[in-house]
Write a protein that holds these residues in place. Structure first.
Motif, mmCIF file in Angstrom:
data_model
loop_
_atom_site.group_PDB
_atom_site.id
_atom_site.type_symbol
_atom_site.label_atom_id
_atom_site.label_comp_id
_atom_site.label_asym_id
_atom_site.label_seq_id
_atom_site.Cartn_x
_atom_site.Cartn_y
_atom_site.Cartn_z
ATOM 1 N N ILE A 192 51.989 61.156 138.599
ATOM 2 C CA ILE A 192 52.345 60.397 137.398
ATOM 3 C C ILE A 192 52.600 61.320 136.210
ATOM 4 C CG2 ILE A 192 51.079 58.354 138.157
ATOM 5 C CD1 ILE A 192 48.808 59.108 136.317
ATOM 6 N N ASP A 193 53.500 60.882 135.368
ATOM 7 C CA ASP A 193 53.781 61.566 134.109
ATOM 8 C C ASP A 193 52.780 61.042 133.084
ATOM 9 O OD1 ASP A 193 54.817 62.437 131.629
ATOM 10 O OD2 ASP A 193 56.855 62.492 132.436
ATOM 11 N N ILE A 194 51.917 61.904 132.570
ATOM 12 C CA ILE A 194 50.832 61.460 131.697
ATOM 13 C C ILE A 194 51.125 61.701 130.223
ATOM 14 C CG2 ILE A 194 49.029 61.686 133.439
ATOM 15 C CD1 ILE A 194 48.336 64.412 132.277
ATOM 16 N N ARG A 195 52.345 62.102 129.905
ATOM 17 C CA ARG A 195 52.701 62.338 128.508
ATOM 18 C C ARG A 195 52.849 61.002 127.779
ATOM 19 N NH1 ARG A 195 57.634 66.352 129.884
ATOM 20 N NH2 ARG A 195 57.833 64.752 131.515
ATOM 21 N N ASP A 196 51.970 60.779 126.806
ATOM 22 C CA ASP A 196 52.005 59.548 125.995
ATOM 23 C C ASP A 196 51.984 58.297 126.879
ATOM 24 O OD1 ASP A 196 52.262 61.030 123.565
ATOM 25 O OD2 ASP A 196 54.397 61.292 123.997
ATOM 26 N N LEU A 197 51.112 58.298 127.858
ATOM 27 C CA LEU A 197 51.031 57.186 128.814
ATOM 28 C C LEU A 197 50.083 56.110 128.297
ATOM 29 C CD1 LEU A 197 51.771 56.025 131.588
ATOM 30 C CD2 LEU A 197 49.886 57.367 132.568
ATOM 31 N N PRO A 198 50.581 54.917 127.999
ATOM 32 C CA PRO A 198 49.708 53.834 127.529
ATOM 33 C C PRO A 198 48.667 53.469 128.587
ATOM 34 C CG PRO A 198 52.028 53.320 127.110
ATOM 35 C CD PRO A 198 52.009 54.517 128.005
ATOM 36 N N GLY A 199 47.463 53.182 128.110
ATOM 37 C CA GLY A 199 46.400 52.794 129.018
ATOM 38 C C GLY A 199 45.550 53.944 129.503
ATOM 39 N N LEU A 200 45.926 55.185 129.158
ATOM 40 C CA LEU A 200 45.154 56.362 129.541
ATOM 41 C C LEU A 200 44.406 56.901 128.328
ATOM 42 C CD1 LEU A 200 44.330 58.773 131.357
ATOM 43 C CD2 LEU A 200 46.514 59.849 130.730
#
Length: 388
Positions: A192-200
């Motif tokens: 997964i791409d975690i850059r600016d990921l909502p919910g993380l």
């Protein structure tokens, strides 16, 4: 200088020389400051990334160097032998294994070339959970399919370098535990791409060693269905394929640490004069250093045996585990010996012994604890009853 008696290829000699050149620009004072500030060694990572060394294990067709695990092992060992901390970069070498061996061709083409160049950082691996620990099949983070997405809920702990990564491998349960025949079934792996990921949500953990460690919380975090690596429910098996590589590479880091400790202890024992003689002339100082060297050389042989088996495509689970255990214990003993040799100065940040002492202690705990290695050998090598 400590002598490495293992016969090396020209490629490995060149890789070591390359690492030496990079590390010349990052002396002890650099690492002291990074440790003091609990910062990420960004400039060092950028310099090393620019050489292509962190893409060493990615095949040439995907933009990497196409080298073997033994070659990657030499890179990480040499970083630590120079007094640096390869923990800041090691995951970039091996975390991509799951994508390389189990990802679709589309995923390989999309991600591996950028991982090889460092344009994308894949250094975070979301596996460990507070309740499950090393009992990975008991993880409770869930990923529920919803159309073209998965909705992820749960939490992870002791996940390193999340803030410094663009991508993360995530292990989550896609089928409830009570609906599978085997505990290892129903667990899936996602890239997964975690850059600016909502919910993380990322919460740093304050630890005794500067390792950029975090707790992660997933609250209805939505990820594309295309993030799935391989088949749904087969993720646990995919993770296992990379564990041997990880353990061999961690062993190499410990070998590098151990050689650094021994060299520092030898040099100080020659220079430090007490009662009108160098302390290294005293058997009480000399013999522990010699023993630490012997134990480290023995661990090194197991490291190379495991790496050679891995690169030959042969079974190496036992050897990888034994190499990691022997090397981590040998480096710790070398560190303890170096600290004792330096006496009060060993506790001073100026000498760097205490920093490396803390860093190398981690590897008897992570990525797998010594007791779990012993249980693996007892059950799977010696055929004894399961102990847990």
């Amino acid at each position: 200088m400590t002598i490495n008696t293992y016969e090396e290829t020209e490629t490995r000699k060149d890789l070591r020389s390359l690492v030496d050149q990079i590390c010349q620009d990052f002396p002890d004072t650099y690492w002291q400051q990074v440790d003091k500030e609990e910062a990420y060694p960004e400039k060092f990572v950028e310099a090393l990334t620019g050489t292509g060394a962190l893409g060493a294990l990615i095949p040439e067709e995907y933009g990497g160097l196409g080298l073997g695990l033994g070659d990657g092992s030499a890179i990480l060992e040499q970083i630590n032998y120079n007094g640096a901390n390869s923990g800041a970069v090691h995951a970039q070498l091996y975390t991509m294994n799951a994508v390389l061996h189990h990802g679709s061709e589309e995923q390989k083409q999309q991600y591996l070339p950028q991982i090889a160049t460092g344009d994308l950082r894949l250094q975070a691996f979301g596996v460990t959970e507070p309740g499950a620990g090393t009992d990975t099949t008991s993880l409770t983070t869930t990923a529920v399919r919803d159309g073209d997405e998965y909705v992820v809920n749960g939490q992870k702990v002791f996940i390193s370098r999340v803030q410094q990564s663009d991508l993360m491998l995530l292990l989550a349960r896609t089928t409830p535990l009570d609906q599978v025949q085997k505990k290892s079934d129903g667990i899936s792996l996602f890239l997964i791409d975690i850059r600016d990921l909502p919910g993380l949500t990322i919460n740093p953990i304050d630890t005794m060693v500067n390792h950029s460690t975090n707790a992660l919380f997933f609250d209805d975090m939505r990820i594309p269905a295309s993030s799935l690596i391989g088949e749904e429910g087969k993720g646990f098996k995919y993770v296992l394929t990379g564990m041997n590589a990880e353990r061999i590479l961690i062993a190499s880091e410990c070998i590098g640490d151990g050689r650094w400790f021994i060299d520092r202890a030898v040099d100080y024992s020659k220079e430090r004069v007490v009662f009108n003689r160098p302390i290294g002339a005293n058997q009480g100082v000399q013999f522990p250093i010699a023993r630490a060297h012997i134990e480290l050389e023995a661990a090194d042989l197991m490291r190379w045996k495991a790496a050679d088996l891995f690169d030959a495509g042969k079974s190496c689970g036992a050897e990888a585990n034994m190499a990691k255990m022997l090397a981590s214990e040998a480096s710790w003993k070398a560190g303890d010996t170096a600290l004792q040799t330096h006496g009060g100065f060993g506790m001073s940040r100026e000498y760097n012994i205490e920093r490396k002492f803390r860093e190398t202690r981690l590897y008897q705990i992570a990525p797998i604890s010594t007791n779990l290695i012993l249980s693996f050998v007892g059950q799977h090598v010696l055929g004894m009853p399961r102990s847990f």
